[in-house]
Scaffold this active site. Structure first.
Site, PDB file in Angstrom:
ATOM      1  CB  SER A   1     -12.025  17.923 146.129  1.00  0.00           C
ATOM      2  OG  SER A   1     -10.384  17.661 146.934  1.00  0.00           O
ATOM      3  CB  SER A   2     -14.988  19.233 142.896  1.00  0.00           C
ATOM      4  OG  SER A   2     -15.253  20.040 143.870  1.00  0.00           O
TER       5      SER A   2
END
Length: 741
Positions: free
Chosen positions: A23-24
């Site tokens: 996600s990041s």
């Protein structure tokens, strides 16, 4: 049904796609174990029977969220491969790796079911075409989206709860630092930073415009500190308008803690793609607003007054807001009531205009009233006499406090000079500190370590040069702008203070300065013009809502000493019903006529003359009927020829034309006989004019003369390659064109 029984030979001849996502960027950097587990899925594909050459790893989406808020090139590539039936199985560590929103997830399931594509995760292998597997995949997708919602709600709830107490630490604007206690915000310890921020607020209180504050900072050479974030030092650079406006508009400088001023929205653009945008919310919709949270540079009432003043300076505004706000910042131009004058007839703000070679100011109401199809201003008046009357009332109101105003102006001038010099003195102190720090670092290094010593020595020399430059600049500015007023300057100011009118009319006092002085006392001026009395009635509303009334005599219009002759007016009355003003001006100029003042005619002069004598304007006429007199252009459209053709026939005398007056446009009576002479095909015995010249042995001019006398028949062919004038050379009948003298 076992997992391996779902895999067929048709699946193994296609690709096995391993999809990776985190996600990041922080997860990609720190959570390496998850990344390795996802790459290991390629080995599982080989265990299921796919060779290495048919195993495709898609890892373009590492560091991107799967919530659908960002565009994922890897997921788009995966979807397109599945839709083209090139994929046998899609492998992911878990469903949330593929998508965390039902829209993307169900689209992938639908495509996989149509193209016989398998989906596998850590729990097993599923066939989207089977009802039970499809149901299970849908539940997994819903749980993944719900998990993301719960996590986001939990995090946002904690953030909002902490922000409601004023303890959430976010980025602070320049001029503040975080303290040690929870939510403690302190004034920046750097005196130079504090001085710049306080100077901006002080200049705005005087100048009233963010742009003028920015220009003042640039003129004084004052730099603005920029925060690079984290533990980096401030970087000083030339002040920008955005930086000045951000200081004036930020409520943190008023001692308030604010959270939720903006709202992030996801919208669809014209191509259907998702786009993020930030919408600024009004103050009443801010999630958290804690006034008096910390020590500020200004108080809250001052911040609200500055906010309204900045909003009032914005141009243009809608009519409804313009009735409530002030008329904007004072600008250049001689109209002293710019922005504070209001129409006494309709209540709208008056606009300014300038006329003549001397740019004489005037005021007009922008709201037009439609009268007989024309827009008419409900107020339009020159501003010379009106401005003089307002200035006289203003100076009279200042008479009791003129000496105090003079002393305050002297003190303000001294403060302006001191504020400009203080920043340069602080720059010298900053440069001296940099020299001392560079010297300490140089002396602390081992002399034998020349690789480091040479660099530190270079930094020390650069700091010394910067210190000398700062000292030189400070000395020059102190020489140009003395710190305090001299005795001679103070005596001159006091002498001028005894006669404020001299200060007002001094050449060094700009129109903008005069407008600013007026606005210190006058809130609004309502103007009503009475043309019958040749007077303007003014209502002055002073600060504090006190009002006073003035009556200003306006110059009467001088009686006309020159009159347009009756012959010109009679001709104008004949032409006006048939032609617009521009064509009438051309007719009059071709006849050598001039206006009563000897000028050539144009559309405006003809229009003014017509309106003065109440001559009706030319109106659009219905389509012409048989027997009506029409213009050349209308006749050409009806007959199917070019206007130049009709002009040529009129000049040759083949058809009859009319003119209201010499030089006026030709007109033709559109009769059935005339229409019968313009045909699509000629009759028997007709030849083109060139062939007729050879047949009859006549020249063109002789041939046309016989047609005019009625000795030969002629028609005009409007179509075909040989369109034009045709002559009947055999069995002559009565003439087609009337005989004209």
């Amino acid at each position: 049904m076992t997992e391996h029984s779902k895999i067929t030979a048709g699946h193994q001849v296609r690709l096995a796609v391993v999809y990776l996502r985190q996600s990041s960027a922080s997860q990609v950097e720190n959570n390496r174990e998850s990344t390795e587990r996802q790459y290991a899925l390629a080995g599982r594909a080989r265990e299921l029977g796919w060779p290495d050459e048919r195993v495709l790893v898609i890892d373009e989406d590492l560091g991107l969220s799967g919530s659908g808020r960002v565009m994922r090139a890897g997921f788009a590539r995966l979807t397109s491969e599945v839709a083209l039936a090139r994929v046998g199985i899609v492998l992911g560590l878990e469903v949330s790796r593929l998508a965390r929103n039902n829209a993307d997830w169900h689209r992938l399931i639908e495509l996989a079911g149509l193209t016989d594509t398998l989906i596998g995760d850590a729990d097993g292998i599923y066939h989207p075409a089977l009802f039970n597997d499809r149901l299970l995949l849908g539940l997994k997708g819903a749980m993944s989206e719900a998990e993301l919602h719960v996590l986001r709600a939990r995090l946002n709830g904690g953030i909002r709860n902490k922000a409601a107490r004023g303890e959430l630490r976010r980025g602070l604007p320049v001029g503040f630092v975080w303290g040690e206690d929870d939510g403690e915000i302190l004034i920046h310890p750097d005196e130079a930073v504090v001085h710049v921020i306080r100077t901006i607020f002080a200049r705005f209180a005087e100048l009233g415009s963010a742009r003028r504050v920015w220009l003042w900072l640039r003129a004084q050479g004052m730099k603005f500190p920029l925060s690079l974030g984290g533990h980096h030092e401030l970087r000083w650079s030339e002040a920008s308008y955005h930086a000045v406006h951000a200081v004036l508009a930020n409520p943190v400088y008023a001692g308030a803690y604010v959270y939720g001023k903006n709202r992030r929205e996801t919208v669809l653009d014209e191509t259907g793609a998702r786009r993020k945008r930030v919408r600024k919310l009004p103050m009443e919709d801010w999630q958290v607003l804690i006034k008096g949270h910390h020590q500020g540079y200004i108080d809250w009432p001052t911040f609200e007054a500055n906010r309204e003043r900045v909003a009032a300076n914005t141009q243009p505004r809608t009519h409804a807001k313009a009735q409530e706000q002030a008329g904007g910042a004072a600008r250049e131009g001689g109209a002293l009531l710019q922005g504070i004058a209001r129409c006494g007839h309709c209540g709208r703000r008056l606009h300014t205009h300038y006329r003549g070679r001397t740019a004489t100011p005037g005021y007009h109401c922008a709201g037009k009233v439609i009268v007989e199809g024309r827009g008419v201003y409900c107020l339009n008046v020159g501003g010379v006499q009106i401005d003089e009357a307002v200035v006289a009332a203003f100076l009279e109101a200042l008479e009791p406090v003129r000496l105090a105003a003079t002393l305050e102006a002297a003190e303000r001038l001294e403060n302006d000079r001191e504020a400009a010099l203080k920043q340069w003195r602080l720059d010298v102190e900053r440069a001296a500190f940099a020299v001392n720090r560079a010297e300490r670092r140089y002396r602390a290094v081992d002399p034998d370590n020349r690789l480091v010593a040479r660099r530190l020595e270079q930094e020390w020399e650069e700091a010394l040069r910067a210190l000398e430059a700062a000292k030189t600049e400070l000395a020059q500015r102190e020489e140009q702008r003395r710190r305090v007023l001299s005795a001679t300057e103070r005596e001159k100011l006091l002498a001028l203070g005894a006669d404020l009118a001299s200060v007002w009319h001094a050449p060094t006092t700009t129109p903008r300065d005069r407008k600013e002085l007026l606005r210190t006392l006058i809130e609004e001026v309502t103007l009503h013009v009475d043309r019958d009395e040749a007077a303007a009635h003014l209502v002055l509303r002073w600060k504090g809502d006190a009002t006073s009334r003035l009556t200003v005599a306006l110059p009467r219009s001088r009686p006309a000493t020159v009159r347009t002759d009756e012959d010109m007016l009679a001709l104008l009355r004949r032409l006006a019903p048939h032609y617009p003003d521009a064509i009438i001006a051309g007719v009059l100029n071709r006849q050598g006529r001039r206006t009563a003042y000897g000028h050539r005619f144009d559309a405006n002069r003809v229009g003014n003359l017509r309106r003065h004598w109440k001559i009706p304007v030319c109106k659009a006429k219905p389509p012409a009927a048989d027997g009506d007199i029409v213009t050349i252009r209308q006749a050409a459209a009806a007959l199917g020829v070019a206007p130049s053709t009709l002009h040529r026939h009129i000049n040759d005398g083949l058809i009859r034309g009319e003119q209201i007056t010499p030089g006026a446009p030709w007109r033709i009576r559109l009769t059935p006989e005339l229409k019968a002479r313009f045909l699509a095909t000629p009759g028997d015995g007709f030849e083109p004019i060139r062939d007729a010249m050879d047949t009859l042995g006549l020249s063109r001019q002789s041939l046309l003369q016989r047609v005019k006398r009625g000795e030969l028949d002629a028609v005009h062919v409007v179509r075909g390659q040989r369109k034009g004038l045709w002559i009947k050379t055999i069995d002559n009948n009565p003439t087609l064109f009337e005989h004209t003298s």
